[in-house]
Design an enzyme around this catalytic site. Sequence first.
Site, PDB file in Angstrom:
ATOM      1  N   ASP A   1      27.680  17.792   4.191  1.00 46.24           N
ATOM      2  CA  ASP A   1      28.460  18.034   4.648  1.00 46.24           C
ATOM      3  C   ASP A   1      29.519  18.279   3.897  1.00 46.24           C
ATOM      4  OD1 ASP A   1      30.441  19.148   6.243  1.00 46.24           O
ATOM      5  OD2 ASP A   1      29.151  17.824   7.698  1.00 46.24           O
TER       6      ASP A   1
ATOM      7  N   ASP B   1      35.083  23.536   6.101  1.00 45.04           N
ATOM      8  CA  ASP B   1      34.071  22.632   6.025  1.00 45.04           C
ATOM      9  C   ASP B   1      32.832  23.429   6.302  1.00 45.04           C
ATOM     10  OD1 ASP B   1      32.603  20.723   7.476  1.00 45.04           O
ATOM     11  OD2 ASP B   1      33.927  20.173   9.102  1.00 45.04           O
TER      12      ASP B   1
ATOM     13  N   HIS C   1      40.323  17.927  12.247  1.00 45.71           N
ATOM     14  CA  HIS C   1      39.938  18.326  14.194  1.00 45.71           C
ATOM     15  C   HIS C   1      41.413  18.025  14.239  1.00 45.71           C
ATOM     16  CE1 HIS C   1      35.904  16.568  14.063  1.00 45.71           C
ATOM     17  NE2 HIS C   1      36.356  16.247  12.756  1.00 45.71           N
TER      18      HIS C   1
ATOM     19  N   GLU D   1      29.535  23.831  14.159  1.00 44.40           N
ATOM     20  CA  GLU D   1      28.336  22.878  13.970  1.00 44.40           C
ATOM     21  C   GLU D   1      27.316  22.393  14.631  1.00 44.40           C
ATOM     22  OE1 GLU D   1      29.796  19.292  11.758  1.00 44.40           O
ATOM     23  OE2 GLU D   1      31.641  19.966  12.263  1.00 44.40           O
TER      24      GLU D   1
HETATM   25 CO    CO Z   1      31.710  19.174   8.622  1.00 46.24          CO
END
Ligand code: CO
Length: 278
Positions: free
Chosen positions: A84, A95, A164, A189
Site C-alpha cells: 500500500d 493512495d 482520512h 479499497e
Molecule cells: Co492505501
Amino acid sequence: MNEYIREHYLEAGKIASVVRKEAGSRIKEDVPLLEVAEYAENRIKDLGGNIAFPCNISINEIASHYTPDDDIARFKRGDVVKIDIGVHIEGYIADTASTVEVATWHHSKLIKACEEALDNAILSVRDSVQTRTIGKVIEQTIKKHGFTPIKHLTGHSLEQYMLHSGINIPNYASVFSWKIKKDMVFAIEPFATSGAGNIRYGKPHIYAALKAGTTAHKKISERFGTLPFARRWVPEMNTGDLKGLREYFELIESSGAIVAQSEHTVIVGEGGCEVTTK
Ligand code: CO
C-alpha cells in the site's frame, strides 16, 4: 476542482502507480520486507513526490497497517502480500494498493475477486451516488466469488494533507450512507478474505501527530504534519516520546484467514470518475 489541484492529484497518482508496480515486482522469496519498503519510499522522492504514509507491507492474515521496523523479516514462499503506497504533492494525496502472492498461486481467486470488486466499484462512482451503493457493488462482487468483504475496513475521502477526511466508502451495503459529490477525491479499497472477516488489532508500527499536539509532539508535527510516519523513521525517539500520538495498530483477520486488498484513488466526475493511480 481547479486545474492546479487536479494536476497535483494526477501527478501524485502517476508516481504512486509506478511505485506500486515497481515495488510489487521486487516482492520475492527471501527478500527483506524493509528492502521493498525503503525502495518504495526512496523511489517516491526520486520521482518528485512526497511520502504520504510509510509503505505498508501486510502479509497473509494482516490486512493493513504493518510496516517493517528492521531488516529481519523476509518474504516467504506462499505469502499473500498487500503493498500500500501513499504519495502527495503539496498535500494532494494518491493512495493505492495491490496484492501479490510470493511464488505460488493458491490465492489467485481471492486476489482476482478483490481486483474485480475494485473495478466494479469504480464503474459505480459518479456525482450524487450513495456510498452504500458503492459498498453494495463491492460486497456483491466479492460474495459472487465465494469470499467475504471485511466490513470493519473502508475506503476514505482525501483532502489536502488529510488522509482520512471524514467520508467512508464501505465494503458492503452499509446502513449509514453519504451522497458523494463531483470533485470529491476518494481512496476505494475493498478487502476480501476466505475467513469471516472480523478484525482484531495488533501492534502499532505507524503513528501520527494529532491536530492539537502537545509540545513534546511539536518536532513530529514539524516533520510530518498530521500524516502518518513509521517508527523506523524516528530512531532517535524513545517509546515515551511516542506516547499520546495517534497509533495505527495492525489490522488482522481474527481467525487468521488470508486477506487480499486492492485500492485506487479517484476524482469524482459528473457521469463517472477519474482514476489517478491506474
Ligand atoms: Co492505501
